[in-house]
Design an enzyme around this catalytic site. Structure first.
Site, PDB file in Angstrom:
ATOM      1  N   ASP A 169     -22.197   1.113  19.267  1.00  0.00           N
ATOM      2  CA  ASP A 169     -21.571   0.937  17.770  1.00  0.00           C
ATOM      3  C   ASP A 169     -21.779  -0.603  17.460  1.00  0.00           C
ATOM      4  OD1 ASP A 169     -19.616   1.140  15.522  1.00  0.00           O
ATOM      5  OD2 ASP A 169     -19.127   3.068  16.325  1.00  0.00           O
ATOM      6  N   HIS A 241     -23.564   1.271  11.808  1.00  0.00           N
ATOM      7  CA  HIS A 241     -22.895   0.930  12.928  1.00  0.00           C
ATOM      8  C   HIS A 241     -23.700   0.232  13.985  1.00  0.00           C
ATOM      9  CE1 HIS A 241     -18.834   2.323  12.004  1.00  0.00           C
ATOM     10  NE2 HIS A 241     -19.462   3.549  11.412  1.00  0.00           N
ATOM     11  N   GLU A 304     -21.171   6.103   7.580  1.00  0.00           N
ATOM     12  CA  GLU A 304     -20.625   5.131   7.313  1.00  0.00           C
ATOM     13  C   GLU A 304     -21.841   3.978   7.266  1.00  0.00           C
ATOM     14  OE1 GLU A 304     -15.816   5.202   8.384  1.00  0.00           O
ATOM     15  OE2 GLU A 304     -17.483   4.488   9.984  1.00  0.00           O
TER      16      GLU A 304
HETATM   17  C1  ACM Z   1     -16.179   8.451  11.924  1.00  0.00           C
HETATM   18  O1  ACM Z   1     -15.290   8.476  12.193  1.00  0.00           O
HETATM   19  N1  ACM Z   1     -16.804   7.277  11.332  1.00  0.00           N
HETATM   20  C2  ACM Z   1     -17.215   9.401  12.142  1.00  0.00           C
END
Ligand code: ACM
Ligand code: ZN
Length: 734
Positions: A169, A241, A304
């Protein structure tokens, strides 16, 4: 002793038949040495504190097993457990079924060890859902191999079968990749970490890392999980991410960098650029990942991913044109399709978060539905498999009790009964489509989870609710029965020294208007007669007042309450401070309503005597996006005051801005208002939003406060060109 209508088992089996007689629990259990070894050894270890066991070659040993002839697809987890007066017999098609039967048997032995006998019974059991998962984020905070193994044991205890390991991440890359050593040399460290509530925007100043798992350690964990019939699904995040990866290999981004692993939580604009070099990198990474993890599915993230950089990148725009893609969402789809093709070529499948649906789903991809249930519905309707993990039910980083008596958490409110009420099959699906719902999973994101004790706290007991939901025997109408079984399991957790949440006992408080002031109503899901409280700041004890109904709050004070049962403190101590002013409990009206997510308690929140707490944005504050706060308070009679106060928040990263101005008016008829004070943006900024206004001596029946929203967020700020948020907690006068 068998009078209770249910055995204390979690997850509850599909089918239990009680028979005549009892099996007497011996001091030494004879275990046939012909039994499958790994599973049996694990069982012996698990029940070692209950009873000894001894190998026995004797076919009449007390624990025996027979393998059933080959079962149909989907019956891998089926088992029969028969307890008769002389013998315990397990039958299954697979060793996994045998292992699951042993978990049931372990719970029976733990439950009945004191009375030394188990009722004769026959259990025939198998789960409704093939994917029963728990996720763990090891990027925001890292957990050791030993802790990860304990986590896997918790899954095994409650018959979950999938461990989703979130390994990469923005805040850290945690898996050794031999071909790209900088991923862990550089990407596994960050300069510092955010602490406290997100809106406080505070950092600890302490370097974090290097923390990662070597490939040897990964193999060890995968083997450990296999021994417990748990599949480890690794997650390598892309295209978003990705900051930790970019900190090591900045050439994979759209812009030059340099980049650093994130120190803040959230979503970041710098993501992988879909150039050939990036795909080569990701394919090489996936090669090593696939070697390490035998799971059918590889999780490729996909969530995201802001399109900010792609919009401005010549390469990205070129790629959109060349491939006739519609836009940047098409590019996201192109990215995922290309990765899917590669993973498929290695004989594996991809699973990704909802956003892999953007611009069209890759042909064989499965969806992990998190933003709600629509991703899962869309997937199932188009004959793609889905795992349901909707935030409102399955995010265990949310609070599980009233935030005032819980450790700092992400936000949200997902108590045990909410998890238990979840049905993984959306009602929108017909029977044929429902077959594509593979199962259910809960996620544990660890931004606010600092150590393993807190991991335990956040997953227990909610993991038990998830377990029963995934097994398919949950019965939300009978939640109390489930809660009683959970309370029985607490004894097992105590023995294992697991730090579980006692939030089901905790006290919730609610302010209610009363007699021109306020009362504070306390409640718990247990009997309210167990609540005791104090008003003098001391901790509640067995000598404190017993709660007998809403408590009047006549002046500024702190109320502390707790739940007692059998002469013992069962809950956390719940603390609520009150700041009483002449507005407290009075009638208030708002010309414009707050946004739905930040409107708990409505307008009354502004006169409830509670000053805002940044951990409780949705409860002690009201949030208004793009709107002014125009509040009128009716004192009921002419009232003298000389000071007006309120607080507003600032956190530009969350689009929360201080007010642009504020005006205070008074009136005696609620029609003609007189302006008595006005303050500017500069004054509000100088006061950092904590507004205390001397208004001279006033004597009025109505007070009107107009707090002006900052409006459109100016360029150069997160959320530029969108409507700013305005947060206000309380409007008081003295
Ligand atoms: C997430 O909670 N961004 C998958
Ligand atoms: Zn680019």
């Amino acid at each position: 002793m068998f009078a209770q209508n249910k055995l204390n088992l979690i997850p509850y089996p599909q089918n239990i038949k009680l028979n005549e007689g009892n099996f007497t629990i011996p001091n030494v259990l004879l275990v046939s040495s012909e039994l499958p070894k790994n599973e049996t050894d694990y069982f012996k270890k698990r029940i070692a504190s209950v009873l000894q066991s001894k190998d026995s070659k004797n076919a009449d040993a007390q624990l025996v097993y027979s393998q059933l002839p080959k079962g149909a697809a989907g019956e891998e987890e089926f088992y029969i457990l028969e307890v008769s007066p002389k013998q315990i017999r397990i039958q299954s098609y697979t060793r996994q079924g045998y292992f699951l039967a042993l978990q049931t048997l372990s719970q029976l032995l733990e439950e009945y060890k004191d009375v030394k006998k188990i009722p004769a019974l026959k259990i025939e059991d198998q789960p409704n859902f093939a994917w029963r998962g728990m996720h763990l984020d090891v990027c925001r905070h890292f957990f050791t191999v030993d802790e990860v193994k304990q986590y896997i044991d918790y899954l095994a205890m409650y018959k979950l079968n999938t461990f989703h390991w979130h390994l990469t991440d923005d805040q850290g890359w945690r898996i050794e990749i031999k071909k790209y050593p900088k991923l862990t040399q550089i990407g596994s460290k960050r300069k510092e970490s955010m602490i406290g509530a997100y809106v406080d925007n505070t950092f600890d100043g302490k370097p974090y890392g290097p923390y990662f798992y070597t490939q040897q350690q990964i193999k060890e964990v995968v083997k450990y999980a296999q021994d417990r019939h748990i599949t480890v699904v690794p997650e390598i995040e892309m295209p978003g991410h990705a900051l930790a990866a970019l900190s090591a290999y900045p050439e994979l981004a759209c812009t030059k960098g340099p980049f650093e692993a994130a120190t803040k939580w959230g979503v970041f604009d710098d993501v992988f650029c879909p150039k050939d070099e990036t795909f080569t990198f990701l394919e090489n990474v996936l090669d090593e990942v696939i070697q390490l993890f035998p799971s059918q599915y590889i999780h490729i993230g996909g969530d995201e991913c802001p399109k900010t950089r792609w919009k401005e990148c010549a390469h990205c725009q070129d790629l959109i044109r060349k491939n006739n893609l519609k836009d940047e969402h098409g590019l996201q789809s192109y990215f995922i399709h290309r990765i899917e093709k590669y993973v498929n070529s290695k004989g594996r499948k991809i699973i990704g978060w909802d956003e892999i649906l953007e611009g069209g789903l890759a042909p064989n991809a499965a969806v992990m539905s998190w933003t709600g249930v629509n991703g899962g519905i869309e997937a199932a309707k188009s004959k793609h498999f889905a795992v349901m993990t909707p935030g409102a039910y399955c995010y265990f980083d949310h609070y599980q009790g009233d935030p005032q008596s819980e450790p700092n958490a992400f936000g949200g409110f997902t108590p045990l009964d909410k998890v238990y009420s979840y049905n993984p099959v959306p009602s929108e699906l017909n029977a044929e489509q429902a077959k594509y719902i593979m199962g259910v999973q809960a996620n544990l994101w660890t931004e606010y989870i600092l150590d393993f004790k807190q991991v335990q706290y956040m997953i227990f007991p909610r993991l038990m609710a998830l377990s029963e939901v995934g097994w398919g025997t949950s019965d939300p109408e009978n939640y109390k029965d489930f809660e009683n079984r959970v309370i029985t399991q607490f004894k097992v957790l105590d023995k294992m020294k697991i730090n579980y949440a006692k939030s089901i006992y905790n006290i919730s408080g609610k302010v209610i208007p009363a007699n021109n002031g306020i009362d504070y109503e306390l409640s718990t899901s247990q009997s309210s007669s167990g609540i005791r409280y104090t008003l003098d700041g001391t901790a509640p004890s067995l000598n404190s007042k017993i709660y007998q109904g809403p408590v009047p709050i006549p002046s500024s004070l702190t109320i502390k309450s707790a739940y007692f049962e059998d002469g013992q403190l069962k809950s956390a101590v719940s603390t609520q401070e009150f700041t009483i002013s002449k507005t407290t409990g009075k009638n208030i009206s708002l010309e414009q309503q707050p946004s739905e997510n930040y409107s708990f308690g409505g307008a009354f929140t502004l006169v409830d005597g509670i000053i805002g707490n940044t951990r409780q944005l949705g409860k002690t504050w009201l949030g208004f996006q793009g709107k002014d706060v125009i509040a009128t308070i009716d004192f009921g009679q002419k009232t003298v005051f000389s000071e007006v106060y309120f607080n507003t928040l600032e956190n530009k990263g969350s689009w929360i801005h201080l007010a642009k101005s504020a005006k205070i008016f008074v009136s005696d008829d609620n029609k003609n208002f007189k302006l008595i004070k006005e303050i500017s943006k500069e004054e509000i900024q100088n006061a950092k939003g904590k507004i205390r206004l001397n208004v001279g001596t006033q004597n009025a029946k109505y007070l009107k406060v107009n707090i002006e929203n900052a409006g459109i967020i100016p360029p150069g700020n997160p959320g530029a060109d969108s409507n700013a948020w305005l947060f206000v907690d309380e409007i008081g006068v003295n």
